[in-house]
Structure formats: C-alpha cells, structure tokens
Design a protein around this motif. Structure first.
Motif, PDB file in Angstrom:
ATOM      1  N   LEU A  17      15.399  15.331   7.853  1.00  0.00           N
ATOM      2  CA  LEU A  17      14.359  14.305   7.842  1.00  0.00           C
ATOM      3  C   LEU A  17      14.959  12.916   8.025  1.00  0.00           C
ATOM      4  O   LEU A  17      15.895  12.537   7.313  1.00  0.00           O
ATOM      5  CB  LEU A  17      13.612  14.362   6.502  1.00  0.00           C
ATOM      6  CG  LEU A  17      12.496  13.352   6.276  1.00  0.00           C
ATOM      7  CD1 LEU A  17      11.337  13.596   7.239  1.00  0.00           C
ATOM      8  CD2 LEU A  17      12.010  13.436   4.823  1.00  0.00           C
ATOM      9  N   ALA A  18      14.426  12.160   8.998  1.00  0.00           N
ATOM     10  CA  ALA A  18      14.790  10.747   9.174  1.00  0.00           C
ATOM     11  C   ALA A  18      14.029   9.948   8.126  1.00  0.00           C
ATOM     12  O   ALA A  18      12.859   9.603   8.311  1.00  0.00           O
ATOM     13  CB  ALA A  18      14.440  10.288  10.579  1.00  0.00           C
ATOM     14  N   ARG A  19      14.668   9.660   7.015  1.00  0.00           N
ATOM     15  CA  ARG A  19      14.003   9.152   5.820  1.00  0.00           C
ATOM     16  C   ARG A  19      13.701   7.649   5.874  1.00  0.00           C
ATOM     17  O   ARG A  19      12.609   7.212   5.531  1.00  0.00           O
ATOM     18  CB  ARG A  19      14.880   9.458   4.604  1.00  0.00           C
ATOM     19  CG  ARG A  19      14.538   8.704   3.319  1.00  0.00           C
ATOM     20  CD  ARG A  19      13.178   9.088   2.766  1.00  0.00           C
ATOM     21  NE  ARG A  19      13.165  10.470   2.299  1.00  0.00           N
ATOM     22  CZ  ARG A  19      12.057  11.105   1.953  1.00  0.00           C
ATOM     23  NH1 ARG A  19      10.883  10.515   2.039  1.00  0.00           N
ATOM     24  NH2 ARG A  19      12.111  12.364   1.535  1.00  0.00           N
ATOM     25  N   ARG A  20      14.710   6.841   6.298  1.00  0.00           N
ATOM     26  CA  ARG A  20      14.563   5.392   6.132  1.00  0.00           C
ATOM     27  C   ARG A  20      15.298   4.656   7.255  1.00  0.00           C
ATOM     28  O   ARG A  20      16.352   5.102   7.721  1.00  0.00           O
ATOM     29  CB  ARG A  20      15.152   4.967   4.782  1.00  0.00           C
ATOM     30  CG  ARG A  20      14.939   3.524   4.385  1.00  0.00           C
ATOM     31  CD  ARG A  20      15.623   3.213   3.050  1.00  0.00           C
ATOM     32  NE  ARG A  20      15.218   4.151   2.007  1.00  0.00           N
ATOM     33  CZ  ARG A  20      16.015   5.082   1.493  1.00  0.00           C
ATOM     34  NH1 ARG A  20      17.276   5.205   1.909  1.00  0.00           N
ATOM     35  NH2 ARG A  20      15.578   5.907   0.558  1.00  0.00           N
ATOM     36  N   LEU A  21      14.723   3.523   7.684  1.00  0.00           N
ATOM     37  CA  LEU A  21      15.362   2.627   8.647  1.00  0.00           C
ATOM     38  C   LEU A  21      15.414   1.236   8.026  1.00  0.00           C
ATOM     39  O   LEU A  21      14.391   0.730   7.547  1.00  0.00           O
ATOM     40  CB  LEU A  21      14.587   2.594   9.959  1.00  0.00           C
ATOM     41  CG  LEU A  21      14.619   3.878  10.792  1.00  0.00           C
ATOM     42  CD1 LEU A  21      13.585   3.810  11.916  1.00  0.00           C
ATOM     43  CD2 LEU A  21      16.008   4.106  11.377  1.00  0.00           C
ATOM     44  N   VAL A  22      16.609   0.647   8.042  1.00  0.00           N
ATOM     45  CA  VAL A  22      16.813  -0.656   7.410  1.00  0.00           C
ATOM     46  C   VAL A  22      17.529  -1.578   8.383  1.00  0.00           C
ATOM     47  O   VAL A  22      18.565  -1.214   8.950  1.00  0.00           O
ATOM     48  CB  VAL A  22      17.651  -0.511   6.114  1.00  0.00           C
ATOM     49  CG1 VAL A  22      17.816  -1.873   5.443  1.00  0.00           C
ATOM     50  CG2 VAL A  22      17.020   0.494   5.156  1.00  0.00           C
ATOM     51  N   PHE A  23      16.985  -2.772   8.582  1.00  0.00           N
ATOM     52  CA  PHE A  23      17.622  -3.734   9.486  1.00  0.00           C
ATOM     53  C   PHE A  23      17.091  -5.136   9.217  1.00  0.00           C
ATOM     54  O   PHE A  23      16.078  -5.319   8.528  1.00  0.00           O
ATOM     55  CB  PHE A  23      17.379  -3.348  10.942  1.00  0.00           C
ATOM     56  CG  PHE A  23      15.925  -3.270  11.351  1.00  0.00           C
ATOM     57  CD1 PHE A  23      15.279  -4.362  11.923  1.00  0.00           C
ATOM     58  CD2 PHE A  23      15.203  -2.091  11.163  1.00  0.00           C
ATOM     59  CE1 PHE A  23      13.953  -4.291  12.289  1.00  0.00           C
ATOM     60  CE2 PHE A  23      13.864  -2.019  11.540  1.00  0.00           C
ATOM     61  CZ  PHE A  23      13.231  -3.118  12.103  1.00  0.00           C
ATOM     62  N   ARG A  24      17.788  -6.116   9.761  1.00  0.00           N
ATOM     63  CA  ARG A  24      17.313  -7.502   9.723  1.00  0.00           C
ATOM     64  C   ARG A  24      16.590  -7.762  11.034  1.00  0.00           C
ATOM     65  O   ARG A  24      17.150  -7.561  12.105  1.00  0.00           O
ATOM     66  CB  ARG A  24      18.473  -8.477   9.514  1.00  0.00           C
ATOM     67  CG  ARG A  24      18.017  -9.914   9.273  1.00  0.00           C
ATOM     68  CD  ARG A  24      19.159 -10.768   8.748  1.00  0.00           C
ATOM     69  NE  ARG A  24      19.581 -10.342   7.417  1.00  0.00           N
ATOM     70  CZ  ARG A  24      18.985 -10.705   6.285  1.00  0.00           C
ATOM     71  NH1 ARG A  24      17.917 -11.497   6.323  1.00  0.00           N
ATOM     72  NH2 ARG A  24      19.433 -10.277   5.127  1.00  0.00           N
ATOM     73  N   ASP A  25      15.355  -8.200  10.938  1.00  0.00           N
ATOM     74  CA  ASP A  25      14.552  -8.389  12.143  1.00  0.00           C
ATOM     75  C   ASP A  25      15.195  -9.425  13.051  1.00  0.00           C
ATOM     76  O   ASP A  25      15.508 -10.539  12.614  1.00  0.00           O
ATOM     77  CB  ASP A  25      13.142  -8.831  11.762  1.00  0.00           C
ATOM     78  CG  ASP A  25      12.190  -8.743  12.929  1.00  0.00           C
ATOM     79  OD1 ASP A  25      12.238  -9.648  13.794  1.00  0.00           O
ATOM     80  OD2 ASP A  25      11.408  -7.776  12.999  1.00  0.00           O
ATOM     81  N   PRO A  26      15.422  -9.058  14.314  1.00  0.00           N
ATOM     82  CA  PRO A  26      16.113  -9.989  15.223  1.00  0.00           C
ATOM     83  C   PRO A  26      15.267 -11.205  15.604  1.00  0.00           C
ATOM     84  O   PRO A  26      15.817 -12.197  16.113  1.00  0.00           O
ATOM     85  CB  PRO A  26      16.402  -9.124  16.452  1.00  0.00           C
ATOM     86  CG  PRO A  26      15.343  -8.074  16.426  1.00  0.00           C
ATOM     87  CD  PRO A  26      15.097  -7.792  14.973  1.00  0.00           C
ATOM     88  N   LEU A  27      13.985 -11.167  15.356  1.00  0.00           N
ATOM     89  CA  LEU A  27      13.117 -12.305  15.694  1.00  0.00           C
ATOM     90  C   LEU A  27      12.915 -13.236  14.504  1.00  0.00           C
ATOM     91  O   LEU A  27      13.083 -14.458  14.628  1.00  0.00           O
ATOM     92  CB  LEU A  27      11.759 -11.795  16.186  1.00  0.00           C
ATOM     93  CG  LEU A  27      11.776 -10.828  17.366  1.00  0.00           C
ATOM     94  CD1 LEU A  27      10.358 -10.468  17.774  1.00  0.00           C
ATOM     95  CD2 LEU A  27      12.540 -11.409  18.557  1.00  0.00           C
ATOM     96  N   SER A  28      12.587 -12.665  13.349  1.00  0.00           N
ATOM     97  CA  SER A  28      12.294 -13.487  12.172  1.00  0.00           C
ATOM     98  C   SER A  28      13.484 -13.684  11.248  1.00  0.00           C
ATOM     99  O   SER A  28      13.503 -14.616  10.441  1.00  0.00           O
ATOM    100  CB  SER A  28      11.160 -12.837  11.367  1.00  0.00           C
ATOM    101  OG  SER A  28      11.599 -11.613  10.780  1.00  0.00           O
TER     102      SER A  28
END
Length: 286
Positions: free
Chosen positions: A263-274
């Motif tokens: 299961l692909a549980r979680r995606l975490v990143f810093r938004d490149p726009l905001s």
C-alpha cells in the motif's frame, strides 16, 4: 488522437510491401482485420497526422502513430477515490489490480481514464506511477503551467514516499534496515531481478507491527526502480503476501480475492509553488 492512448513507431527495414504488412508482422497479437479496421477509421496516421490507407507502401524510417485499442478488456471491479483536489493537483486512491495508465490489455479500466471521465478533464496527467497490484496514493497534474514544478519533486527526490506491506517475519534482521542492490530487467520481460554490480536502488525498511502470521513493514524507497519494494523484501526472505511475481513466478489465474498486500500509504513534500508542507494519506487499509 488522445496522447495517452497513442503510440508512435518508426518503421524499421524489412521485406514488407505495405505499412499494413509491417504492422501485422511487428504486432502479431493484433490480427490483420483489426489493423484494417483501425486504418478505415483513421486511427493509423503519418507524422503529419494524415490517415494512412492499407495500400500505403512501406518506407524505412517512416514515422506513424496509431491508437491503442483493447478488445474484450477485463473489468476491474474496484473503485478509485479522490483524496484531494485543488487548482494544480488531483490526489487519488488507486485500488489493487487497476493500472495507473493504459498499457497492455488495459485501456479504459485504468486510473487515468477513469479520472479523466469522472472529472471531465482529458488533459489530466499522472506525476508518477505505482504497480498495478499496489494500492494507494497517486498524484495527478491538472494544470500544464505548474506541471514541471511538481514533476521535479519526483525527479530530484524531493518527495518522501511511504509504503506499508504485509510479509513474513524477519526476526534475525536488525531494524531499521537499509536494502541496497542492483536491479535489472529479468525474465520474462515483465519481471525484474537483483544482480551483481553497483547498487542502483535503495529502500529503508522498518517494522510497524509484529503479528503472529505476518509482520507489517514500513517501506520508504529512496530510489524508484520498477518492482523495487517487492524485490527488496523478497530478497530478504519475506515475500509480500499475495505477490505472484517474486521471488518466483506464479502462473495461477489472477484472483481478486488475493491482492498484493502493498500500500502506498503517505506522500510528503514541500509544495514547490507555495513553499508549504503537504502531507497526503491514503484512506485504504491493507
């Protein structure tokens, strides 16, 4: 023709008199009657977009496009869900067995085509892929103007992808554990293999829960090789529950009651726009 459903081909040298002959020989799984039907409907075109006729002479190096079509496409009896949408992104939960994009014997029963129809957005584009057998989060771009910024997150490894899997216990292994290996194309063509040589893949592995029959593992891929998580757990001696490919190929018919427990549980990143932190979590469970 829809770009997601269109393939491009440059005709190689060969003994064929016509483009039709070349297509029939190159793609034996599609019979001559099907190619004729596609040509009559204008679904095979040259580089300028002009429809080709069955009598068009073969020419080495000629570029053409053709629409992919699947006769008697299998129905995937599970529904996708939209987890989040904004002006730039659509985040969806993909069920087991559903491909992300058209390929092979799947065309309309893919996450992309379902979302395009559901949202009325033929220009929707996936920013990454997960295996057909894997369930969980997939990000799509709906705005061409911001697409490159989000694609760069994956290319530059600025997005943390968290997976979970059910697999046999590994009591002799110290956790957290890092698995590095060289992954190359295997046999048959749809399988991969771990090979000798410099590592080109890395997965961080930990244990979430130690059950009686299986353990629940947390998997964080640093790289994104095809079937990487499945290979890395199988290589440690813990075949993911329901995996028909690794460590050995299971030729039994596909069983919707026995999904791959990945299961692909979680995606975490810093938004490149905001610049704001973004965290997306699946609503699905193993």
């Amino acid at each position: 023709m829809d770009d997601e459903l269109t393939s491009r081909l440059q005709l190689p040298p060969g003994p064929w008199a016509t483009v039709l002959d070349a297509l029939c020989d190159r793609f034996p799984a599609v019979d001559r009657a099907q190619w004729l039907d596609r040509m009559q409907r204008g679904r095979v075109r040259d580089a300028r977009g002009e429809p080709l006729e069955a009598s068009t002479p073969h020419r080495v190096g000629m570029e053409l496009t053709y629409s992919r079509e699947v006769a008697d496409e299998a129905v995937v009896p599970f529904e996708e869900a939209i987890v989040h949408e904004d002006a730039h992104l659509v985040v969806a939960d993909k069920p087991h067995f559903l491909p992300v994009t058209p390929a092979g014997r799947y065309l309309e029963h893919t996450l992309l085509r379902r979302l395009q129809r559901r949202l009325g957005e033929p220009g929707l584009v996936p920013l990454h892929r997960i295996d057909r057998g894997t369930a969980g989060l997939v990000l799509f771009s709906r705005d061409p103007g911001s697409r490159a910024a989000y694609q760069a997150l994956f290319r530059e490894r600025r997005i943390d992808k968290h997976y979970e899997a059910l697999a046999p216990a590994l009591p002799a292994l110290a956790f957290p554990h890092v698995r590095r290996s060289r992954i190359e194309a295997g046999e048959p063509f749809f399988r991969m293999r771990e090979a000798e040589g410099a590592p080109n893949s890395e997965t961080r592995i930990d244990v979430i829960d130690r059950g009686d029959a299986t353990w629940r593992y947390a998997l964080q891929p640093v790289t994104g090789r095809k079937h990487q998580l499945r290979l890395h757990l199988a290589g440690l001696g813990a075949q993911i529950v329901g995996d028909p490919l690794y460590p050995v190929l299971d030729d039994a018919p596909e069983d919707f009651a026995r999904p791959l427990k990945l299961l692909a549980r979680r995606l975490v990143f810093r938004d490149p726009l905001s610049g704001e932190p973004r965290v997306f979590e699946t609503s699905l469970a193993l």
